[in-house]
Design a protein around this motif. Structure first.
Motif, mmCIF file in Angstrom:
data_model
loop_
_atom_site.group_PDB
_atom_site.id
_atom_site.type_symbol
_atom_site.label_atom_id
_atom_site.label_comp_id
_atom_site.label_asym_id
_atom_site.label_seq_id
_atom_site.Cartn_x
_atom_site.Cartn_y
_atom_site.Cartn_z
ATOM 1 N N SER A 283 0.834 -1.200 0.000
ATOM 2 C CA SER A 283 0.000 0.000 0.000
ATOM 3 C C SER A 283 0.875 1.259 0.000
ATOM 4 C CB SER A 283 -0.871 -0.014 1.261
ATOM 5 O OG SER A 283 -1.646 1.158 1.322
ATOM 6 N N GLY A 284 0.478 2.257 -0.776
ATOM 7 C CA GLY A 284 1.196 3.529 -0.771
ATOM 8 C C GLY A 284 2.446 3.562 -1.623
ATOM 9 N N ASN A 291 -2.814 -2.657 -2.291
ATOM 10 C CA ASN A 291 -3.058 -2.105 -0.958
ATOM 11 C C ASN A 291 -2.666 -3.105 0.139
ATOM 12 O OD1 ASN A 291 -3.888 0.098 0.581
ATOM 13 N ND2 ASN A 291 -5.984 -0.700 0.785
ATOM 14 N N LEU A 292 -1.530 -3.800 -0.070
ATOM 15 C CA LEU A 292 -1.082 -4.797 0.906
ATOM 16 C C LEU A 292 -0.379 -4.124 2.089
ATOM 17 C CD1 LEU A 292 0.513 -7.639 -1.274
ATOM 18 C CD2 LEU A 292 -1.873 -7.347 -0.552
ATOM 19 N N SER A 293 -0.553 -4.703 3.269
ATOM 20 C CA SER A 293 0.246 -4.307 4.428
ATOM 21 C C SER A 293 1.544 -5.110 4.408
ATOM 22 C CB SER A 293 -0.517 -4.607 5.722
ATOM 23 O OG SER A 293 -0.540 -6.013 5.948
ATOM 24 N N HIS A 323 8.859 2.157 3.355
ATOM 25 C CA HIS A 323 8.025 0.954 3.359
ATOM 26 C C HIS A 323 8.834 -0.272 2.913
ATOM 27 C CE1 HIS A 323 4.114 3.513 2.693
ATOM 28 N NE2 HIS A 323 4.726 3.780 3.838
ATOM 29 N N VAL A 324 9.655 -0.082 1.893
ATOM 30 C CA VAL A 324 10.453 -1.184 1.353
ATOM 31 C C VAL A 324 11.394 -1.729 2.427
ATOM 32 C CG1 VAL A 324 12.158 -1.875 -0.387
ATOM 33 C CG2 VAL A 324 10.380 -0.210 -0.977
ATOM 34 N N ALA A 365 0.084 2.271 8.852
ATOM 35 C CA ALA A 365 -1.353 2.053 8.664
ATOM 36 C C ALA A 365 -1.703 1.973 7.181
ATOM 37 C CB ALA A 365 -2.132 3.175 9.333
ATOM 38 N N VAL A 366 -2.523 0.996 6.834
ATOM 39 C CA VAL A 366 -2.994 0.833 5.458
ATOM 40 C C VAL A 366 -4.409 1.374 5.373
ATOM 41 C CG1 VAL A 366 -3.702 -0.941 3.807
ATOM 42 C CG2 VAL A 366 -1.494 -1.135 4.950
ATOM 43 N N PRO A 367 -4.672 2.318 4.483
ATOM 44 C CA PRO A 367 -6.016 2.911 4.409
ATOM 45 C C PRO A 367 -7.054 1.901 3.919
ATOM 46 C CG PRO A 367 -4.699 3.639 2.558
ATOM 47 C CD PRO A 367 -3.776 2.860 3.449
ATOM 48 N N LYS A 368 -8.297 2.062 4.355
ATOM 49 C CA LYS A 368 -9.380 1.236 3.830
ATOM 50 C C LYS A 368 -9.761 1.805 2.468
ATOM 51 C CE LYS A 368 -11.856 -1.009 7.599
ATOM 52 N NZ LYS A 368 -10.658 -1.843 7.764
ATOM 53 N N ALA A 369 -9.088 1.317 1.439
ATOM 54 C CA ALA A 369 -9.343 1.833 0.098
ATOM 55 C C ALA A 369 -10.221 0.857 -0.665
ATOM 56 C CB ALA A 369 -8.027 2.053 -0.630
ATOM 57 N N GLY A 370 -10.858 1.346 -1.715
ATOM 58 C CA GLY A 370 -11.672 0.465 -2.543
ATOM 59 C C GLY A 370 -10.788 -0.450 -3.370
#
Ligand code: ZL4
Ligand code: CA
Ligand code: ZN
Length: 394
Positions: A283-284, A291-293, A323-324, A365-370
C-alpha cells in the motif's frame, strides 16, 4: 536436506554489499538502491545479523554473466559509460532500451559503474543459490537482486542483468525442479521468457494488470502476464500468471495466493523455491496500486517457507523506500522465524528520520481503500489459475 520442521529455526544466509546501495540511477529516478542500505541498517539494528551467516562474495564474472546475455548486449553493458555513450552517437541506435545518463525520461539510464553494479547484485544471487545448492543454508537472501524484467539482449524496467535467471540456472545444477514465484506488483516477464519452454523451472507471477480508475485495457507496465499465457513445449503449463486489478488488499491476495500456491507445490513438487519479494505491491507505493500491508506481503514469505524446501529470497521493485526497508527487514525476521520478536519501534540506525510520518514504527497504517477486484473477478482468476495448474497433472 532442510534442518527443521515448519515454525522452527532455519539456517539463513544473507548477502549485503554497500557498493550497490551507493549506486545512483539519477537524482529524480524512482529506483533508489539506497533502500537496500536502509534495509540493512534496520536488519543490523534489530540484531538480526547475529542469527545469520553473512555472505561475502566476489562480483559475478563476465563468463558467469555471459551465460544469460547475448554477446552484443554483454559488450555494450560492460563497455558503456555515461561519457562514451555521449561521445559515440553512432552507437546510440544499437542501444535499444538503454538510454542516456541523466535523461530522466527513461527507465534504464546509462549510469556510472553500471557493469560493476550488475556484477555485484548478480554475484549476490549466485552466491545465495550456491549456499542452497551445497546445503549449507535453508534460506538465502539477496535484497539487491530480483531484477525480473532484464532479457538476454536488452535492459528493461530498471533491470539490466537478470540475476534471477542466473540463480535459477545455478540451482538446476543441484535441484531437478525449481519453482519461481514473483509477488512484485509488475509481471515477471523477463524470467518467464527465459524459462517459458523449460520443463524444470516453473514460473508463477502475481501482478497488477491495468490501472486504477481507468478502463480494463489501460497500460500498466509491462502489459504482459495474461492468465492465458501458460508456457510452451516442455514448459507448457509451467508458466502461471495471476493478473489482478488495482486496490488488491491482504484478504483478497491471500485468497488467491494460498490456494494457488498450495496446488502448485503439490503438483509441481519443486526441490527449491525462488521468491522475488518486490515491495511495490505494498500500500502507498509510488508506482504500484495494490493495498497490501507489510504483514500481508510477508505472509507470502511465511507460507512458502512453511513447505520447508530450500528457499531463495530476492528483492525487486519498491518505490516508497521507508516501506520497502520495513518490509524486507520484517521478511528477514520471518525467514529466521523471529517476526514476533522484533519490536514495532524503529531502533536508532541512522535512517530513522525516514519513518517520522509513520510515528517511527516498523509497520504503517494501510487505508481502507476500494478495490477493483470484485468477488466475481476473484473467483474467476482463481478458477482460471487452478485450472491451468490441474493441466500439469495430465
Ligand atoms: C520514472 O518520476 O511504463 C523515471 C519512471 C524517472 C523522474 C522524472 C521523469 C519523469 C515513473 C516511472 C518521466 C518518466 C517517464 N522519473 C518514464 C513506458 C514508459 C517509458 C518511460 O519493479 N516513462 C515505460 C517501468 C515503467 C514504463 C516499471 C518496474 C520494475 C520492477 C522491478 C519498472 N516503464 C513510461 C514511463 C520518474 C519516473 C516515474 C515509471 N516507469 C513507472 N513505470 C515505469 O518491476 C525492479
Ligand atoms: Ca509479479
Ligand atoms: Zn515492480
Amino acid at each position: 536436506s532442510p534442518s527443521c520442521p515448519d515454525g522452527s529455526k532455519r539456517r539463513v544466509c544473507y548477502y549485503y554489499d554497500a557498493g550497490i546501495a551507493n549506486v545512483d540511477y539519477g537524482a529524480h529516478h524512482v529506483m533508489v538502491p539506497r533502500r537496500v542500505a536502509m534495509t540493512h541498517g534496520l536488519v543490523a539494528s534489530y540484531g538480526l545479523l547475529r542469527d545469520m551467516e553473512l555472505l561475502r562474495t566476489r562480483p559475478a564474472t563476465q563468463d558467469e554473466i555471459a551465460y544469460i546475455l547475448t554477446d552484443d548486449y554483454l559488450r555494450l553493458l560492460r563497455d558503456l559509460t555515461p561519457d562514451t555513450y555521449r561521445a559515440d552517437s553512432a552507437r546510440r541506435h544499437k542501444i535499444g532500451a538503454l538510454s542516456l545518463s541523466g535523461d530522466e525520461r527513461n527507465d534504464n539510464p546509462v549510469i556510472d559503474g553500471l557493469w560493476d553494479y550488475c556484477a555485484r547484485y548478480a554475484g549476490g544471487s549466485l552466491a545465495a543459490a550456491r549456499a542452497l545448492g551445497t546445503g549449507t543454508s535453508d534460506i538465502a537472501i539477496n535484497w539487491s537482486g530480483g531484477m525480473h524484467h532484464a532479457c538476454s539482449g536488452e535492459a528493461s524496467g530498471f533491470c539490466y542483468v537478470n540475476d534471477i535467471a542466473l540463480a535459477l540456472t545455478e540451482l538446476l545444477a543441484t535441484f531437478p525442479r525449481v519453482l519461481y514465484v514473483d509477488i512484485d506488483v509488475h509481471h515477471g516477464d523477463g524470467v518467464e521468457k527465459y524459462f517459458a519452454s523449460d520443463g524444470k523451472v516453473m514460473t508463477v507471477s502475481f501482478h497488477q494488470f491495468g490501472r486504477a480508475g481507468k478502463g480494463d485495457d489501460t497500460f500498466f507496465f509491462p502489459g504482459t502476464g495474461n492468465a492465458k499465457d501458460v508456457g510452451e513445449g516442455e514448459g507448457k503449463y509451467r508458466t502461471l500468471n495471476v493478473p489482478m486489478k488495482a486496490g488488491m488488499d491482504d484478504t483478497g491476495y491471500k485468497e488467491l495466493f494460498v490456494p494457488i500456491m498450495r496446488e502448485v507445490m503439490e503438483v509441481f513438487r519443486p526441490d527449491a523455491v525462488v521468491l522475488q519479494c518486490g515491495a511495490d505491491s505494498l500500500s502507498g507505493d509510488r508506482l504500484g496500486e495494490f493495498n497490501l500491508s507489510i504483514r500481508g506481503h510477508a505472509e507470502c514469505v511465511a507460507y512458502l517457507r512453511s513447505f520447508n524446501v530450500p528457499l531463495l529470497l530476492l528483492g525487486g521493485g519498491g518505490y516508497t523506500i521507508n516501506h520497502v526497508a520495513s518490509c524486507w527487514c520484517y521478511e528477514t525476521a520471518v525467514a529466521l522465524g523471529k517476526e514476533k520478536e522484533i519490536p514495532d519501534d524503529i531502533p536508532h540506525h541512522g535512517y530513522e528520520h525516514y519513518y517520522k510520518d509513520q510515528g517511527y514504527k516498523l509497520h504503517y497504517a494501510v487505508p481502507k481503500a476500494g478495490t477493483k477486484n470484485t468477488k466475481d473477478h476473484m473467483d474467476n482468476i482463481r478458477k482460471e489459475a487452478l485450472k491451468n495448474v490441474e493441466k500439469l497433472h495430465e
